[in-house]
Structure formats: C-alpha cells, structure tokens
Scaffold this motif. Sequence first.
Motif, PDB file in Angstrom:
ATOM      1  N   PRO A  68       6.949   0.268   4.403  1.00  0.00           N
ATOM      2  CA  PRO A  68       7.095   1.453   3.545  1.00  0.00           C
ATOM      3  C   PRO A  68       6.352   1.360   2.228  1.00  0.00           C
ATOM      4  N   GLU A  69       6.242   0.160   1.672  1.00  0.00           N
ATOM      5  CA  GLU A  69       5.526   0.042   0.398  1.00  0.00           C
ATOM      6  C   GLU A  69       4.036   0.352   0.538  1.00  0.00           C
ATOM      7  N   GLU A  70       3.512   0.270   1.798  1.00  0.00           N
ATOM      8  CA  GLU A  70       2.102   0.593   2.020  1.00  0.00           C
ATOM      9  C   GLU A  70       1.845   2.096   1.950  1.00  0.00           C
ATOM     10  N   GLU A  71       2.913   2.882   1.984  1.00  0.00           N
ATOM     11  CA  GLU A  71       2.748   4.335   1.876  1.00  0.00           C
ATOM     12  C   GLU A  71       2.443   4.766   0.448  1.00  0.00           C
ATOM     13  N   ILE A  72       2.789   3.941  -0.529  1.00  0.00           N
ATOM     14  CA  ILE A  72       2.759   4.385  -1.922  1.00  0.00           C
ATOM     15  C   ILE A  72       1.345   4.629  -2.419  1.00  0.00           C
ATOM     16  N   ASP A  73       0.404   3.749  -2.069  1.00  0.00           N
ATOM     17  CA  ASP A  73      -0.949   3.900  -2.597  1.00  0.00           C
ATOM     18  C   ASP A  73      -1.609   5.208  -2.130  1.00  0.00           C
ATOM     19  N   PRO A  74      -1.680   5.492  -0.820  1.00  0.00           N
ATOM     20  CA  PRO A  74      -2.264   6.772  -0.429  1.00  0.00           C
ATOM     21  C   PRO A  74      -1.474   7.969  -0.949  1.00  0.00           C
ATOM     22  N   CYS A  75      -0.154   7.804  -1.059  1.00  0.00           N
ATOM     23  CA  CYS A  75       0.672   8.878  -1.597  1.00  0.00           C
ATOM     24  C   CYS A  75       0.317   9.146  -3.066  1.00  0.00           C
ATOM     25  N   SER A  76       0.157   8.073  -3.825  1.00  0.00           N
ATOM     26  CA  SER A  76      -0.211   8.209  -5.237  1.00  0.00           C
ATOM     27  C   SER A  76      -1.587   8.848  -5.385  1.00  0.00           C
ATOM     28  N   LYS A  77      -2.503   8.464  -4.508  1.00  0.00           N
ATOM     29  CA  LYS A  77      -3.851   9.051  -4.570  1.00  0.00           C
ATOM     30  C   LYS A  77      -3.798  10.553  -4.304  1.00  0.00           C
ATOM     31  N   LEU A  78      -2.985  10.957  -3.335  1.00  0.00           N
ATOM     32  CA  LEU A  78      -2.843  12.387  -3.066  1.00  0.00           C
ATOM     33  C   LEU A  78      -2.170  13.098  -4.237  1.00  0.00           C
ATOM     34  N   ALA A  79      -1.138  12.473  -4.793  1.00  0.00           N
ATOM     35  CA  ALA A  79      -0.453  13.080  -5.940  1.00  0.00           C
ATOM     36  C   ALA A  79      -1.418  13.241  -7.113  1.00  0.00           C
ATOM     37  N   ASN A  80      -2.216  12.206  -7.369  1.00  0.00           N
ATOM     38  CA  ASN A  80      -3.189  12.280  -8.464  1.00  0.00           C
ATOM     39  C   ASN A  80      -4.221  13.365  -8.201  1.00  0.00           C
ATOM     40  N   LEU A  81      -4.632  13.486  -6.934  1.00  0.00           N
ATOM     41  CA  LEU A  81      -5.577  14.540  -6.570  1.00  0.00           C
ATOM     42  C   LEU A  81      -4.974  15.908  -6.865  1.00  0.00           C
ATOM     43  N   GLY A  82      -3.704  16.102  -6.468  1.00  0.00           N
ATOM     44  CA  GLY A  82      -3.053  17.381  -6.716  1.00  0.00           C
ATOM     45  C   GLY A  82      -2.932  17.688  -8.195  1.00  0.00           C
TER      46      GLY A  82
END
Length: 634
Positions: free
Chosen positions: A242-256
């Motif tokens: 689950p911790e591997e989800e955070i980086d791509p999630c953060s990148k998408l959040a930053n993009l938004g």
Amino acid sequence: MTTTDTKDVQRTVEQVMRIADKGCDIVRITVQGKKEADACYSIKNTLVQKGYNIPLVADIHFAPPIAMKVAEFFDKIRINPGNFADRRAQFEKLVYTDADYAEELRHIEEVFTPLVEKCKKYGRAMRIGTNHGSLSDRIMSYHGDSPRGMVESAFQFARICRKNDFHNFVFSMKASNSVVMVQAYRLLVFEMYVNDWDYPLHLGVTEAGEGEDGRMKSAIGIGALLQDGLGDTIRVSLTEAPEEEIDPCSKLANLGMKISAKQKGLPEFQENHRRYFDFERRTGQLPLQKEGDLVDVRNVLHRDGSVLMSVTLDQLKNPEALYRNLATKLIMGMPYKDLATVDTIFLNKLPAAEDRASRLAVKRLTDVGIGVLTPVAEQLVNSLPHAMALATLDEIASGTHKELPTGIRLAVTLRGDEPEEKLEMLKDLDLIMLLQYLPEGDEKSSHVHASRKLFEYLQTNKLDFPVIHHLKFPANTHRDDLVIKAGSEAGAMLVDGLGDGIMLEAADQDFDFIRNTSFGMLQGCRMRHTKTEYVSCPSCGRTLFDLQEISAEIREKTDHLPGVSIAIMGCIVNGPGEMADADFGYVGGAPGKIDLYVGKEVVRRGIAMAMATNELIGLIKEHGRWVDPEPTET
C-alpha cells in the motif's frame, strides 16, 4: 488501504504508520465483522498514543451493525450502496411494481438511517462509494450495469442523508474500466448540478493492477477528471504494497493542483459533438492508396489506435536492434509486422543519400507496412521516396509543401488552438494524418482544451483526418511522471473517443518503455488490445491469499494472450460483478481455496491454491482462448 488482517492490531498499526510516513492523508481499513470492529478501537488508540492522528476510514460491506459500532471511534465510514442493505447481486432481471420498488427503498431507509444519525451525532464523515462491479439487482433491473445505475445507486443513499440533514459525505464512482469510471463521475456531477448539490468527490480506478499498467489506468481515469477540475481526494489502487500507492497518487494530486492553479484554457467555444456520458469514438479515415503514390500507405495507421515513435539516425545504424525495438518479428534478420509493432516511425533527420545501409533499413520497414514520417524540410533537401512528409501550418500557408516530389503523401502538425481562419486551409488538403502537439510548458493553453477545440472544428466541418496526440517530455522526466502526464492528457481525450493514436517522445527514456507505455495507454482506453488484460484488486484485510505473489505467478504464465482478460481477486466481497470486464476470474473463496469464474459465473469451486493457476490455464484452454507462448529468441 491496509492489506493486513485487521484483527492483527500490531501489524495493522505498523502498516498505517508506514503509509502515513510516506505522505498519505487518509487510510482505509476493512472491517468485516465484530472481531475486526473490536480491533479497530485498539488500532485507533494505539496510533494516537504513537502520535499518529491520521484519519481512519472503515470499509463496510453487508454489515450495518458493524458500521454502527466502528462509527464510535473511526473518523469516516465507507458504505457500498450496492450491498449495504441488499443481498449480493444474483444478476437476475427482476420485474418490479411501483409498490415493490418503493418497499425496497423503504427497507434501505430503515437500515441506513441509524448509521446516518450516528455519524451525525459523533461528527463522523461518510463516503457513499459505488462500485461498478457490485450494483444491486434492483438497480441493474432498472438501469443496467451502467454509469446511470451507479449514480442512482448512490443517490438513493444520499437522499436519505439529506432527509436527515446530514451533509458530511462524499461520493465515489469506481470501476476497473477507466471509460466507465469517467462517464459515471461526469454523470454524477451533472445530476448534482441539476439538483443544486455540491458534495466532494473521491476519485479512483478500482482493481487497476500493478506496475506501469496500473499507473496508466489510474492516470487515464483520475487524470481525465482532474483536467476538468473534478475531484477532492484520490486513491491509486495498485496490486502492490500500500505504501507504493502514495508516490503515483501524490504525483496525480500535484498535477490536479497545478492544473487548478494555472487555470490554463482557451477563449470560450461551444462543444456540440463531444459525448460526456457515453462513449462514441470519432474514427478518422484510415489512409487510402492513390495512383502515383511512391509508397503503400494503407497500413501506416491501425484502425484500433496507432503508435508512432521517433527514431534517430544512430538507431538506423543497427537495423536488427531497431527492428526488435519496434517489436517486429524477425525471420532471418528481416522484419515483419506483429500484433504490437509500432505503426509509423518519425525521422527528424533523414540518412544521407550515400548512407545506403540506413536507407535500406528504412526501406525494409516500409516494405512490411511500417510508415515513415519526416519533416517537409528534410524531404526537400534529402528526399526519401518512401517517406511521408510532415508540414506545419505555416509551411502549408507558404506553399512549401507544393515543392515536394509527386507521389509523396502529406501529414500536418498543429497546436489545435489556432484561430479557425488558420485551420480553414485544412479543408483543401488530402492528409494522411494530423499530429496535435502543444510544446511542454506552453503558458497559453492546455493539451486537453486545445485538443477539444481542434476536434470540435474537425467534426463541425466534417473533416475526418486521423488525429495523433503528440507529447514530448523534457530530459530527466521520471517514468511515473511520464506515465501520469501522458495518461491524464492524451488519455483524457482517448476516453472521450477523440484521437486515433499516440506519439510519445522522451529522448533519454528506454525505447521499449516508451513503446510499451504507448500501447498500454491504448489498451487502458479500451482501444487496441495487444496483451493480456488483468483486473487485479489491490488487496485488503479480506484477501485470502498473497495477492502480489499469485498475481505475478498468473501473469508469468498468461501474459502472452492478447484479447483475454483475467480478474485476480482476493475475495468476492463485491460480488461477481467485479468480473464484469473479465473473461476469466481467479477468486479467493476460502482460506487456501480458489473459485474460478467464466465471466460472472463460478464454474469451479474450492480448488486447492497449489493447483489453481494450472486449473485456470486449463479453463482458458477449454474455452478456446489459449495459445502456446512463442519460443524465446536466442
């Protein structure tokens, strides 16, 4: 979301802490029974004592009493409207009288209202989280297994919240199919506008899988919505820790957040052709052969979506390596087109006339139907008869293209946000394709808005040129950043049926990575299927086997079956609807036991896990979908 057994307080606490330390803002924990609910009290207290005040969400299915209990100490309750008050769907077409339907709604209100009142009393939040795979028989009988059904399922519960003056809730409309997911969220927002509602949105593509494919599916679905300013919280669901989800999630959040902050756009224009709530692809006219053509252009694009790639002069120096990079089949060193071969290459520079070896390498590609595209300026100075010429609109306006030798076909590159007067010259051209390209870092427009304006112009004027989305990435772009940006920009157009292919350029990235990412995007947008499709859940406390290990085992043995879709599910909590997009399903039925599905129907139960993968392969063979893998080249 945690993947530990919720009853194991220590391991769950440790995993939540690791997730929080990675930068996660909210953690969801599965709570399927009384023992898990009791453990949740200890989990929350232990975390607070350790200085972790991260909000915790209880994931509830089929268990209203458990939701009531855990609402006393967790911050948020996620309910699935498809199974909170309903039995698991049997996929039966039911006939309801008005009285029958009203009675079911009354039952939902009776079961759900106590939780609403408790959340209101304790100041808890709630997520009404619809899942495409677990709609009730009632909803599917009225609306089908559709985005409309997903929205109505959620609204039935939201109306009860509002009736009780409870507004501390968010919506989600998750699906493993990015196209369905985008349509459902858009329809949800539309219905909220109609009703003058304004509730937050939690975005996610469920069962996205792992690796680049999982990240691409999430980027397409979540990114498409972020491009339109939709979304408040997001989760990237990966079959990984689950911790591997955070980086791509953060990148998408930053993009938004970047999209929201920059507010790039275009002067207002009316869209009359784009379909918001259902899918209808605008298909460009594939190139037709004309008398006098110097090369056969009928195969330079693919009807289901094309991949173009940039090739350098250095790469032409090693033809066999180039042919492999383009994913051709090699027979005695000669290339032949395969299922996932690049359709057209772009040569920014042509080999010199005296460089016969490089020109022969290019000729062998065109002989097997791979297109070659090069700038007009190169064709005029260093002509290559079997290459197409790429012109800018300025070169078209100046008449430069008219100097090309007879028989050389033409393509045009443009931004997409040009004034209509400038686009008018397209009406007089016979083009192989358009490449829509907006330079990286452009401060005027966004790729999505420029693309939408271009497609509106083309459709209004009945111009059916194929359009290729062309994206260039600067040096040192991280792979995940490339996948997420490409998925959210080009993917946002392709899920709307707008686009005929993709061309990604990143000079310092591995050629195979760019090619695989391009084909992965087309498959993620439900266009061109060139490899096995996996619908793989991210695991949770309900999972009955090591999902990552089994997923890797199944992929290793089945990843050579393009056109076949396999669901790998840790349990069946959301019902066989989770397999709605899969041909075959591998599902945890009990500890150490696997159930196998064909579509939504279970066909074999209680298979020992050690035998289950081979049984799955046997099932695929029984249904005529198996081919033996090709021998590895040595």
